[in-house]
Scaffold this active site. Structure first.
Site, PDB file in Angstrom:
ATOM      1  CD1 TRP A 103      -1.839  -2.350   1.880  1.00  0.00           C
ATOM      2  CD2 TRP A 103      -2.831  -1.533   0.052  1.00  0.00           C
ATOM      3  NE1 TRP A 103      -2.738  -3.288   1.434  1.00  0.00           N
ATOM      4  CE2 TRP A 103      -3.363  -2.823   0.317  1.00  0.00           C
ATOM      5  CE3 TRP A 103      -3.308  -0.839  -1.052  1.00  0.00           C
ATOM      6  CZ2 TRP A 103      -4.341  -3.411  -0.486  1.00  0.00           C
ATOM      7  CZ3 TRP A 103      -4.288  -1.420  -1.857  1.00  0.00           C
ATOM      8  CH2 TRP A 103      -4.789  -2.691  -1.570  1.00  0.00           C
ATOM      9  CG  ASP A 172      -3.321   3.693   4.058  1.00  0.00           C
ATOM     10  OD1 ASP A 172      -4.382   3.527   4.691  1.00  0.00           O
ATOM     11  OD2 ASP A 172      -3.009   3.024   3.055  1.00  0.00           O
ATOM     12  CE  LYS A 196      -8.205  -2.771   4.431  1.00  0.00           C
ATOM     13  NZ  LYS A 196      -8.378  -4.073   3.770  1.00  0.00           N
TER      14      LYS A 196
HETATM   15  C1  LIG Z   1      -3.381  -0.263   4.344  1.00  0.00           C
HETATM   16  C2  LIG Z   1      -4.305  -0.220   3.164  1.00  0.00           C
HETATM   17  N1  LIG Z   1      -4.341   0.881   2.410  1.00  0.00           N
HETATM   18  C3  LIG Z   1      -5.160   0.974   1.345  1.00  0.00           C
HETATM   19  C4  LIG Z   1      -5.995  -0.058   0.992  1.00  0.00           C
HETATM   20  C5  LIG Z   1      -6.894   0.104  -0.200  1.00  0.00           C
HETATM   21  O1  LIG Z   1      -8.095   0.589   0.257  1.00  0.00           O
HETATM   22  P1  LIG Z   1      -9.323   0.899  -0.722  1.00  0.00           P
HETATM   23  O2  LIG Z   1      -9.774  -0.403  -1.267  1.00  0.00           O
HETATM   24  O3  LIG Z   1     -10.306   1.576   0.185  1.00  0.00           O
HETATM   25  O4  LIG Z   1      -8.828   1.818  -1.795  1.00  0.00           O
HETATM   26  C6  LIG Z   1      -5.988  -1.224   1.770  1.00  0.00           C
HETATM   27  C7  LIG Z   1      -6.841  -2.398   1.537  1.00  0.00           C
HETATM   28  O5  LIG Z   1      -7.556  -2.755   0.804  1.00  0.00           O
HETATM   29  C8  LIG Z   1      -5.116  -1.297   2.869  1.00  0.00           C
HETATM   30  O6  LIG Z   1      -5.075  -2.412   3.618  1.00  0.00           O
END
Ligand SMILES: Cc1ncc(COP(=O)(O)O)c(C=O)c1O
Length: 361
Positions: A103, A172, A196
């Site tokens: 991420w 994040d 989550k």
């Molecule tokens: C730490 C982290 N950041 C970002 C994301 C992506 O999030 P989204 O699907 O809301 O864009 C995720 C998981 O899916 C994640 O675990």
């Protein structure tokens, strides 16, 4: 409710049963409106009360002062990867990023696509992202330092947030928001996809400070400016009403049923300790994250070989323990034990793991 399983999904993930029942009870007639929350106008008093209460509860739980704004956006955490450099790095301004996995790598890429002069201040890629870098030196001229507070895929987490020498942090927090309390004053912004620890998919919560809002330029698209949503209480356009409502109920659950973030963190620690103990005391399971960097939310582990891992995940499901397969990019096993996962579910998992080891180990 006999049909519900122990849900260890990484996201979308388990929600508190209490919250699901509350939604069910009021679904057809929300607050005497004669409509469900998915049918009322977002300009109505009913929805105004929902979003205002969610903002207030978020501020209370995180002890946020008035310089912080709580926004409910669409586009997920992934859209923030692109909006952050777009909103805060105008005219050659720079930022630091710490790369601790998939991420963070995606967040870095989105800044690079826009040609922003960012720097990767540290990375744990040398050891397959199994640890959180320590003693990172941050550029004092950076507008922000971006970190991923919990790495959902690799199962690592920042235990303490870094001392950046005064550079505001942006984090994040998608997979550990509201799992513990922290000093929010270090942060210019933090954000989390709700699916989550906080609610269903479809809404991303952004907490942003005044000085960061002031940096937002006028020459970027309206829908990609944080200031657009801050000025309209997240209702510049139609917000994801049902997701915001569910987040409101989860916040209420943390405040009123759990008793706040300290209590939440205590239970989370207890759950993680139990699971890591089961792993460490066995000669069969092996944790993949370095000691000192282990996540309280996503516990990643391996079995002696991949075929045993497959059998483990399948037999677990037969025993009503779901979602234990590791992320497709890394394999192995992962138990996501977010806020709503009860201690009893983790205990059941540990008992199953011990029995499986006795049988196959
Ligand atoms: C730490 C982290 N950041 C970002 C994301 C992506 O999030 P989204 O699907 O809301 O864009 C995720 C998981 O899916 C994640 O675990």
């Amino acid at each position: 409710m006999t049909n519900r399983i122990c849900n260890f999904n990484a996201g979308p993930a388990a929600l508190p049963l209490h919250v699901l029942e509350e939604i069910q009870d009021s679904f057809l007639d929300f607050q005497g409106s004669g409509m469900s929350i998915t049918e009322v106008s977002h300009r109505s008093k009913w929805f105004d009360d929902v979003i205002n209460d969610a903002v207030l509860r978020m501020k209370r739980l995180l002890n946020l002062d008035d310089s912080y704004h709580v926004l409910f956006l669409q586009g997920g955490a992934s859209q923030q990867f692109c909006m952050i450099p777009m909103n805060f790095l105008s005219g050659g301004a720079t930022a630091d990023y710490v790369n601790t996995g998939t991420w963070s790598t995606k967040a870095i890429k989105e800044a690079e696509i826009q040609g922003k002069p960012i720097r990767v201040a540290a990375s744990s890629e040398d050891k397959n992202f199994s640890y959180i870098p320590k003693d990172v030196s941050y550029n004092p001229d950076a507008v922000y330092a971006h970190i991923t507070s919990n790495n959902t895929i690799k199962g690592t987490q920042w235990g303490e947030f870094p001392d950046t020498g005064g550079v505001p942090l942006i984090a994040d927090m998608s997979s550990d928001i509201l799992s513990r309390s922290f000093d929010t004053g270090k942060f210019g912004m933090f954000y989390a996809g709700a699916q989550k620890n906080m609610g269903p998919a479809g809404v991303c919560v952004v907490v942003i400070r005044d000085d960061f809002l002031e940096m937002v330029p006028d020459d970027i698209p309206t829908m990609l400016r944080y200031s657009t949503f801050a000025a309209k209480n997240s209702m510049f356009n139609t917000p994801p009403c049902f997701a915001v409502y569910t987040v409101q109920l989860v916040l209420k659950w943390i405040e009123e049923t759990i008793g706040g973030l300290e209590k939440m963190a205590e239970t989370n620690q207890e759950k993680a300790a139990l699971l890591y103990k089961t792993i460490d005391e066995s000669g069969f399971y092996k944790g993949t994250a370095a000691l000192g960097s282990r996540s309280m939310m996503n516990v990643t582990f391996r079995l002696p070989d991949e075929s045993l891992e497959k059998t483990f995940v399948a037999e677990a499901l037969e025993n009503r323990l779901g979602g234990l397969k590791g992320h497709r990019s890394v394999g192995g096993c992962r138990a996501s034990i977010y806020n709503p996962t009860p201690l009893a579910a983790v205990q059941t998992l540990c008992d199953f793991m011990k029995a499986f080891e006795r049988k196959k180990g």
